[in-house]
Scaffold this active site. Structure first.
Site, PDB file in Angstrom:
ATOM      1  N   HIS A 154       0.818  -1.221   0.000  1.00  0.00           N
ATOM      2  CA  HIS A 154       0.000   0.000   0.000  1.00  0.00           C
ATOM      3  C   HIS A 154       0.849   1.266   0.000  1.00  0.00           C
ATOM      4  O   HIS A 154       2.042   1.236   0.324  1.00  0.00           O
ATOM      5  CB  HIS A 154      -0.920   0.022   1.226  1.00  0.00           C
ATOM      6  CG  HIS A 154      -2.138  -0.834   1.068  1.00  0.00           C
ATOM      7  ND1 HIS A 154      -2.126  -2.192   1.272  1.00  0.00           N
ATOM      8  CD2 HIS A 154      -3.418  -0.518   0.716  1.00  0.00           C
ATOM      9  CE1 HIS A 154      -3.332  -2.679   1.056  1.00  0.00           C
ATOM     10  NE2 HIS A 154      -4.141  -1.690   0.713  1.00  0.00           N
ATOM     11  N   LYS A 158      -1.077   4.953   4.731  1.00  0.00           N
ATOM     12  CA  LYS A 158      -2.040   4.052   5.378  1.00  0.00           C
ATOM     13  C   LYS A 158      -1.689   3.875   6.851  1.00  0.00           C
ATOM     14  O   LYS A 158      -0.532   3.606   7.175  1.00  0.00           O
ATOM     15  CB  LYS A 158      -2.049   2.703   4.643  1.00  0.00           C
ATOM     16  CG  LYS A 158      -3.114   1.736   5.141  1.00  0.00           C
ATOM     17  CD  LYS A 158      -3.291   0.579   4.171  1.00  0.00           C
ATOM     18  CE  LYS A 158      -4.270  -0.460   4.693  1.00  0.00           C
ATOM     19  NZ  LYS A 158      -5.597   0.097   4.971  1.00  0.00           N
TER      20      LYS A 158
END
Ligand code: NDP
Ligand SMILES: O=C(O)C1=N[C@H](C(=O)O)C[C@H](O)C1
Length: 268
Positions: A154, A158
Site C-alpha cells: 500500500h 495508510k
C-alpha cells in the site's frame, strides 16, 4: 448542502412517468482520499443525491439534518464505531469501507441493529470487484496447497497494517484449510528477526509493504510440490473502488441487518 429528497411521485402532471426519487447520500470522511472520490462518484450519479459531507471536526448531526438515507463512511478505525452508532440510531443505512472490524466489533454492530430491523449496514474491507474476486479465488484454491502466504502492498499514508483486505483474505484461506483438514504449513524457521515472517492471522503469514507510488495491491502466494500459484490484484486508482461503493449505496436499503463484504450484492 441540499436536504431531504422529494417524496415519491410516480406520475407527473400530464401523464408522464416521473423519475424515481434519488437516494439521499451523506459522506463521512469526505475530505479524505477515499471520501473525495466517493463525493465525485455520488455527484455524478443521476439516481443519487449528495446531501451532506462530513469530515473531522464537522458536526455529525449534519447527515441527519440533511435527510441522508444512506451514509458512506471512509474515516478511521478509531472513529468509525461512533459514526455507526449514531447513524443506526438515526435509522440511516450505512455503507462502510473503513477498516478495523474484528469479530467483536461486528457483533457490537449487529447488536445495535437489533432494535432497528429496517436499517441495513454493509461493512466491506474492499469494494474493488477484482479484490473481491481475488478473495473468492484464494478461498477456492486454498485446500489444494500446503503453503499459503499473503503480501499486501500500500501507499505509505495508510495507518493500519496489515490491511483489512489482507486480514479477511487470510481468515477465508484459514477457514478453507481447516475445512479441508490441512495441517499447518511447513516452516522450519527457528531463528528470525521480529516481524520477518509477517503477522500471524489464524496461521497464515501476512506481510505488509508500504511504498511511495503504490495505491492498494495484494498477492496471495500458494505453494505445493514443484509448483506455485500467485493471485494478484492491483488498485492503481481509487476509482477502482467506486462501482462497488455505488452498488452498495443502491442495494443497502433492501438489505436490512449486517452484511460483511459485497459478495452477496454481486451474486457471489
Ligand atoms: N473498503 C475499501 O474498499 C477501502 C477502504 N479503505 C479504508 O478507508 C479508510 C479511509 O482511507 P483513506 O481515505 O485513505 O484515509 P484518509 O485519512 O485519507 O481519510 C479519512 C478522512 O476521515 C477524516 N476523519 C477523521 N475523523 C473523522 C470523523 N470523526 N468524522 C468524519 N471524518 C473524520 C480524516 O480527517 P483527518 O485527516 O483530519 O484525520 C480524513 O479526512 C481506511 O480505513 C482505509 O483502510 C480505503 C480504500 C478502500
Ligand atoms: O487504506 C487503503 O488504501 C485501503 N484500505 C483497505 C484495506 O485496508 O484493505 C482496502 C484497500 O486495500 C485500500
Amino acid at each position: 448542502m441540499t436536504t431531504t429528497p422529494s417524496a415519491p411521485d410516480h406520475q407527473a402532471a400530464g401523464g408522464e412517468a416521473a423519475e424515481p426519487p434519488r437516494i439521499a447520500v451523506g459522506v463521512l470522511g469526505a475530505r479524505g482520499r477515499m471520501g473525495t472520490e466517493v463525493v465525485k462518484a455520488v455527484d455524478a450519479a443521476d439516481d443519487l443525491e449528495l446531501v451532506a459531507m462530513v469530515d473531522d471536526g464537522d458536526w455529525l448531526f449534519n447527515v441527519a439534518d440533511a435527510g441522508a438515507q444512506v451514509v458512506v463512511d471512509f474515516t478511521r478505525p478509531d472513529v468509525v464505531m461512533d459514526n455507526l452508532r449514531f447513524c443506526i440510531d438515526q435509522g440511516i443505512h450505512c455503507v462502510v469501507g473503513t477498516t478495523g472490524f474484528d469479530e467483536q466489533r461486528l457483533a457490537t454492530v449487529a447488536q445495535w441493529l437489533e432494535p432497528k430491523p429496517d436499517v441495513g449496514v454493509v461493512i466491506a474491507p474492499n469494494f474493488g470487484i477484482g479484490a473481491v474476486l481475488l478473495m473468492r479465488f484464494a478461498q477456492e484454491a486454498a485446500r489444494f496447497f500446503p503453503s499459503t502466504e499473503v503480501v499486501e502492498l500500500h501507499h505509505p499514508n495508510k495507518v493500519d497494517a496489515p490491511s483489512g483486505t489482507a486480514v479477511r483474505t487470510a481468515r477465508l484461506v484459514a477457514a478453507a484449510r481447516r475445512s479441508a483438514g490441512l495441517p499447518p504449513a511447513p516452516d522450519a524457521t527457528t531463528d528470525a528477526l521480529p516481524g520477518a515472517r509477517g503477522a500471524d492471522v489464524e496461521g497464515i503469514p501476512v506481510h505488509a509493504v508500504r511504498l511511495t507510488g503504490l495505491v492498494a495491491h495484494q498477492e496471495v502466494l500458494m505453494g505445493a510440490a514443484g509448483e506455485t500459484l500467485t493471485l494478484r490484484h492491483d488498485s492503481f486508482d481509487r476509482a477502482s473502488f467506486m462501482p462497488g461503493v455505488l452498488l452498495a449505496v443502491r442495494e443497502i436499503g433492501r438489505r436490512p441487518g449486517l452484511t460483511v463484504g459485497i459478495e452477496s450484492f454481486l451474486g457471489l
